[in-house]
Design a protein around this motif. Structure first.
Motif, PDB file in Angstrom:
ATOM      1  N   GLU A   1       0.835  -1.216   0.000  1.00  0.00           N
ATOM      2  CA  GLU A   1       0.000   0.000   0.000  1.00  0.00           C
ATOM      3  C   GLU A   1       0.864   1.259   0.000  1.00  0.00           C
ATOM      4  OE1 GLU A   1      -2.466  -0.860   3.384  1.00  0.00           O
ATOM      5  OE2 GLU A   1      -3.982  -1.898   2.162  1.00  0.00           O
ATOM      6  N   LYS A   2       1.991   1.215   0.720  1.00  0.00           N
ATOM      7  CA  LYS A   2       2.915   2.360   0.734  1.00  0.00           C
ATOM      8  C   LYS A   2       3.522   2.564  -0.655  1.00  0.00           C
ATOM      9  CE  LYS A   2       6.683   4.327   3.464  1.00  0.00           C
ATOM     10  NZ  LYS A   2       7.572   4.142   4.625  1.00  0.00           N
ATOM     11  N   THR A   3       3.900   1.464  -1.299  1.00  0.00           N
ATOM     12  CA  THR A   3       4.433   1.521  -2.663  1.00  0.00           C
ATOM     13  C   THR A   3       3.403   2.114  -3.627  1.00  0.00           C
ATOM     14  OG1 THR A   3       6.179  -0.151  -2.589  1.00  0.00           O
ATOM     15  CG2 THR A   3       4.920  -0.040  -4.627  1.00  0.00           C
ATOM     16  N   LEU A   4       2.159   1.674  -3.523  1.00  0.00           N
ATOM     17  CA  LEU A   4       1.109   2.191  -4.407  1.00  0.00           C
ATOM     18  C   LEU A   4       0.901   3.690  -4.193  1.00  0.00           C
ATOM     19  CD1 LEU A   4      -1.490  -0.734  -4.214  1.00  0.00           C
ATOM     20  CD2 LEU A   4       0.009  -0.165  -6.133  1.00  0.00           C
ATOM     21  N   LYS A   5       0.970   4.116  -2.940  1.00  0.00           N
ATOM     22  CA  LYS A   5       0.840   5.549  -2.648  1.00  0.00           C
ATOM     23  C   LYS A   5       1.992   6.317  -3.287  1.00  0.00           C
ATOM     24  CE  LYS A   5       0.178   8.768   1.176  1.00  0.00           C
ATOM     25  NZ  LYS A   5       0.291   8.991   2.625  1.00  0.00           N
ATOM     26  N   ASN A   6       3.213   5.773  -3.149  1.00  0.00           N
ATOM     27  CA  ASN A   6       4.393   6.406  -3.756  1.00  0.00           C
ATOM     28  C   ASN A   6       4.247   6.518  -5.270  1.00  0.00           C
ATOM     29  OD1 ASN A   6       5.696   6.682  -1.293  1.00  0.00           O
ATOM     30  ND2 ASN A   6       6.943   4.833  -1.546  1.00  0.00           N
ATOM     31  N   LEU A   7       3.764   5.446  -5.884  1.00  0.00           N
ATOM     32  CA  LEU A   7       3.654   5.394  -7.345  1.00  0.00           C
ATOM     33  C   LEU A   7       2.394   6.084  -7.877  1.00  0.00           C
ATOM     34  CD1 LEU A   7       4.736   1.667  -7.938  1.00  0.00           C
ATOM     35  CD2 LEU A   7       6.041   3.700  -8.600  1.00  0.00           C
ATOM     36  N   GLN A   8       1.500   6.468  -6.964  1.00  0.00           N
ATOM     37  CA  GLN A   8       0.206   7.069  -7.341  1.00  0.00           C
ATOM     38  C   GLN A   8      -0.598   6.112  -8.222  1.00  0.00           C
ATOM     39  OE1 GLN A   8       0.291  11.332  -8.497  1.00  0.00           O
ATOM     40  NE2 GLN A   8       2.503  11.228  -8.190  1.00  0.00           N
ATOM     41  N   LEU A   9      -0.566   4.832  -7.870  1.00  0.00           N
ATOM     42  CA  LEU A   9      -1.288   3.818  -8.648  1.00  0.00           C
ATOM     43  C   LEU A   9      -2.278   3.080  -7.759  1.00  0.00           C
ATOM     44  CD1 LEU A   9       1.676   2.207 -10.663  1.00  0.00           C
ATOM     45  CD2 LEU A   9       0.047   3.929 -11.482  1.00  0.00           C
ATOM     46  N   ASP A  10      -3.339   2.549  -8.369  1.00  0.00           N
ATOM     47  CA  ASP A  10      -4.309   1.729  -7.638  1.00  0.00           C
ATOM     48  C   ASP A  10      -3.826   0.289  -7.509  1.00  0.00           C
ATOM     49  OD1 ASP A  10      -6.097   3.881  -7.448  1.00  0.00           O
ATOM     50  OD2 ASP A  10      -6.948   3.442  -9.423  1.00  0.00           O
ATOM     51  N   TYR A  11      -2.986  -0.116  -8.433  1.00  0.00           N
ATOM     52  CA  TYR A  11      -2.458  -1.487  -8.416  1.00  0.00           C
ATOM     53  C   TYR A  11      -1.121  -1.503  -9.150  1.00  0.00           C
ATOM     54  CZ  TYR A  11      -3.780  -1.719 -13.347  1.00  0.00           C
ATOM     55  OH  TYR A  11      -3.867  -1.473 -14.695  1.00  0.00           O
ATOM     56  N   VAL A  12      -0.304  -2.503  -8.848  1.00  0.00           N
ATOM     57  CA  VAL A  12       0.861  -2.791  -9.697  1.00  0.00           C
ATOM     58  C   VAL A  12       0.531  -4.036 -10.502  1.00  0.00           C
ATOM     59  CG1 VAL A  12       2.690  -1.669  -8.360  1.00  0.00           C
ATOM     60  CG2 VAL A  12       1.997  -4.004  -7.764  1.00  0.00           C
ATOM     61  N   ASP A  13       1.225  -4.211 -11.604  1.00  0.00           N
ATOM     62  CA  ASP A  13       1.001  -5.406 -12.425  1.00  0.00           C
ATOM     63  C   ASP A  13       1.716  -6.622 -11.851  1.00  0.00           C
ATOM     64  OD1 ASP A  13      -0.410  -4.342 -15.088  1.00  0.00           O
ATOM     65  OD2 ASP A  13       1.016  -2.852 -14.345  1.00  0.00           O
ATOM     66  N   LEU A  14       2.806  -6.356 -11.134  1.00  0.00           N
ATOM     67  CA  LEU A  14       3.604  -7.449 -10.585  1.00  0.00           C
ATOM     68  C   LEU A  14       4.257  -6.996  -9.292  1.00  0.00           C
ATOM     69  CD1 LEU A  14       4.971 -10.264 -10.886  1.00  0.00           C
ATOM     70  CD2 LEU A  14       6.675  -9.173 -12.366  1.00  0.00           C
ATOM     71  N   TYR A  15       4.111  -7.816  -8.244  1.00  0.00           N
ATOM     72  CA  TYR A  15       4.755  -7.527  -6.957  1.00  0.00           C
ATOM     73  C   TYR A  15       5.616  -8.727  -6.593  1.00  0.00           C
ATOM     74  CZ  TYR A  15       5.159  -5.234  -2.376  1.00  0.00           C
ATOM     75  OH  TYR A  15       5.631  -4.575  -1.256  1.00  0.00           O
ATOM     76  N   LEU A  16       6.871  -8.448  -6.259  1.00  0.00           N
ATOM     77  CA  LEU A  16       7.849  -9.507  -6.007  1.00  0.00           C
ATOM     78  C   LEU A  16       8.376  -9.459  -4.579  1.00  0.00           C
ATOM     79  CD1 LEU A  16      10.117  -9.049  -9.189  1.00  0.00           C
ATOM     80  CD2 LEU A  16       8.068 -10.471  -8.965  1.00  0.00           C
ATOM     81  N   ILE A  17       8.668 -10.626  -4.017  1.00  0.00           N
ATOM     82  CA  ILE A  17       9.512 -10.679  -2.816  1.00  0.00           C
ATOM     83  C   ILE A  17      10.925 -10.400  -3.316  1.00  0.00           C
ATOM     84  CG2 ILE A  17      10.401 -12.098  -0.940  1.00  0.00           C
ATOM     85  CD1 ILE A  17       7.823 -13.769  -1.087  1.00  0.00           C
ATOM     86  N   HIS A  18      11.516  -9.285  -2.884  1.00  0.00           N
ATOM     87  CA  HIS A  18      12.769  -8.806  -3.484  1.00  0.00           C
ATOM     88  C   HIS A  18      13.954  -9.720  -3.194  1.00  0.00           C
ATOM     89  CE1 HIS A  18      14.959  -4.813  -4.674  1.00  0.00           C
ATOM     90  NE2 HIS A  18      15.530  -5.863  -5.221  1.00  0.00           N
ATOM     91  N   PHE A  19      14.014 -10.229  -1.962  1.00  0.00           N
ATOM     92  CA  PHE A  19      15.158 -11.055  -1.544  1.00  0.00           C
ATOM     93  C   PHE A  19      14.661 -11.927  -0.397  1.00  0.00           C
ATOM     94  CE2 PHE A  19      19.577 -11.885  -0.201  1.00  0.00           C
ATOM     95  CZ  PHE A  19      20.212 -11.929  -1.426  1.00  0.00           C
ATOM     96  N   PRO A  20      15.086 -13.194  -0.328  1.00  0.00           N
ATOM     97  CA  PRO A  20      14.458 -14.113   0.633  1.00  0.00           C
ATOM     98  C   PRO A  20      14.973 -14.037   2.071  1.00  0.00           C
ATOM     99  CG  PRO A  20      16.027 -15.286  -0.739  1.00  0.00           C
ATOM    100  CD  PRO A  20      15.983 -13.879  -1.258  1.00  0.00           C
ATOM    101  N   THR A  21      15.915 -13.154   2.371  1.00  0.00           N
ATOM    102  CA  THR A  21      16.491 -13.102   3.716  1.00  0.00           C
ATOM    103  C   THR A  21      15.812 -12.019   4.551  1.00  0.00           C
ATOM    104  OG1 THR A  21      18.155 -11.548   2.955  1.00  0.00           O
ATOM    105  CG2 THR A  21      18.753 -13.859   2.899  1.00  0.00           C
ATOM    106  N   ALA A  22      14.966 -12.413   5.475  1.00  0.00           N
ATOM    107  CA  ALA A  22      14.256 -11.435   6.304  1.00  0.00           C
ATOM    108  C   ALA A  22      15.214 -10.786   7.303  1.00  0.00           C
ATOM    109  CB  ALA A  22      13.125 -12.124   7.057  1.00  0.00           C
ATOM    110  N   THR A  23      15.078  -9.471   7.463  1.00  0.00           N
ATOM    111  CA  THR A  23      15.806  -8.770   8.529  1.00  0.00           C
ATOM    112  C   THR A  23      14.785  -8.133   9.451  1.00  0.00           C
ATOM    113  OG1 THR A  23      15.938  -6.628   7.420  1.00  0.00           O
ATOM    114  CG2 THR A  23      17.667  -8.220   6.914  1.00  0.00           C
ATOM    115  N   LYS A  24      15.237  -7.814  10.656  1.00  0.00           N
ATOM    116  CA  LYS A  24      14.343  -7.186  11.626  1.00  0.00           C
ATOM    117  C   LYS A  24      13.810  -5.875  11.046  1.00  0.00           C
ATOM    118  CE  LYS A  24      14.211  -9.536  15.644  1.00  0.00           C
ATOM    119  NZ  LYS A  24      14.832 -10.788  15.375  1.00  0.00           N
ATOM    120  N   PRO A  25      12.526  -5.608  11.245  1.00  0.00           N
ATOM    121  CA  PRO A  25      11.959  -4.354  10.735  1.00  0.00           C
ATOM    122  C   PRO A  25      12.664  -3.157  11.360  1.00  0.00           C
ATOM    123  CG  PRO A  25      10.252  -5.864  11.512  1.00  0.00           C
ATOM    124  CD  PRO A  25      11.554  -6.438  11.936  1.00  0.00           C
TER     125      PRO A  25
END
Length: 323
Positions: free
Chosen positions: A100-124
């Motif tokens: 939702e933050k990305t969509l707000k940044n892009l001023q879009l209602d949806y993206v065509d494709l959303y990816l998990i960028h990298f599989p290594t989770a770090t602490k928020p």
């Protein structure tokens, strides 16, 4: 052929343009330049725009997209926009808010494709990748299957049309594919891929599962500091590639891009000026012979420009496996 017609069907029935416009820029590049470059890219004919929360310039990409929609150059449905979920948000409860933050940044209602960028989770908490390779990263252990379930919910909510992964190895892809109750397969795996790292085994595996391989760094990552070893050889200076470019009377970059298309790979091109953008569009105007494709296959040396060593101690670091 009109490049807008060069699309391939994903396993969920949506179509992705095979040539994409990369928006990553180093910190030295002014944000205003991202706006201008992206507008130029759309004017040149790019319809597949690849961005990511990590790049820190989604707002600028969004401004460019809105500008080109407003002036009538494109309609929203003409564009294929990708963004990516960063490692700080792999806990399932953070996935939809991040999108939702990305969509707000892009001023879009949806993206065509959303990816998990990298599989290594770090602490928020830490927003972006540390500039310093030696900075201590605090890892998080998150089951990628639960992250994937949250991605599926984003698709069902209409926030993204398709979902996929990036920088996953075969084992991690199989973990998702074999997940009990899987609703949607990843449509793609976006990975570093160029003549020095041709990913042939991963490509074969992805093809066998009807998962598209999307190549970033197809021209050798543009020597991005601080993550690329500046002493590593430059793909576009390779004598074999340069000789082939001379034979076709084209640039080494065009040969490298065409190589990927003929392997069935969706390829992203990072361009910084109008001349490069127009040149990259010529990738649809010629064909490499099967002999030349074999020669280019022979350049592989498993050289990874972006090993992202800061994540190497995480249990889900993807590059320890062969592929």
């Amino acid at each position: 052929m009109d490049p807008k017609g060069w699309r391939v069907e994903l396993n969920d029935g949506h179509f992705i343009p095979v040539l994409g416009f990369g928006t990553y820029a180093t910190k030295e590049v002014p944000k205003s330049q991202t706006v201008e470059n992206t507008k130029l890219g759309i004017d040149t004919g790019f319809r597949h725009i690849d961005c990511a929360y990590l790049y820190g310039n989604e707002m600028e990409v969004g401004l460019a997209i809105q500008s080109k929609i407003e002036d009538g150059t494109v309609k929203r449905e003409d564009l294929f926009c990708t963004s990516k979920l960063w490692v700080t948000c792999l806990r399932p409860e953070f996935v939809q808010p991040a999108l939702e933050k990305t969509l707000k940044n892009l001023q879009l209602d949806y993206v065509d494709l959303y990816l998990i960028h990298f599989p290594t989770a770090t602490k928020p908490g830490k927003e972006l990748l540390p500039e310093d390779e030696h900075e201590k990263v605090v890892f998080d252990i998150v089951d990628l299957c639960t992250t994937w379930e949250a991605m599926e919910k984003c698709k069902e909510a209409g926030l993204t049309k398709s979902i996929g992964v990036s920088n996953f190895n075969r084992r991690q892809l199989e973990k998702i594919l074999n997940k009990p109750g899987l609703k949607y397969k990843p449509v793609c795996n976006q990975v570093e891929c160029h003549p020095y790292l041709n990913q042939s085994k991963l490509l074969d595996f992805c093809k066998s599962k009807n998962i598209a391989l999307v190549a970033f760094g197809a021209l050798g990552t543009q020597r991005a500091k601080p993550w690329v070893d500046q002493s590593s050889p430059v793909v576009l200076h390779d004598p074999v590639l340069c000789a082939m470019a001379k034979k076709y009377q084209l640039s080494p970059a065009l040969i490298a891009l065409r190589y990927q298309l003929q392997r069935g790979v969706v390829v992203l091109a990072k361009c910084d000026n109008e001349k490069q953008m127009k040149e990259n569009m010529q990738v649809f105007e010629f064909q490499l012979t099967s002999e030349d494709m074999k020669v280019l296959d022979g350049l592989n040396r498993n050289l990874r420009y972006l090993p992202l060593q800061i994540f190497a101690d995480h249990s889900e670091y993807p590059f320890s496996d062969e592929y």
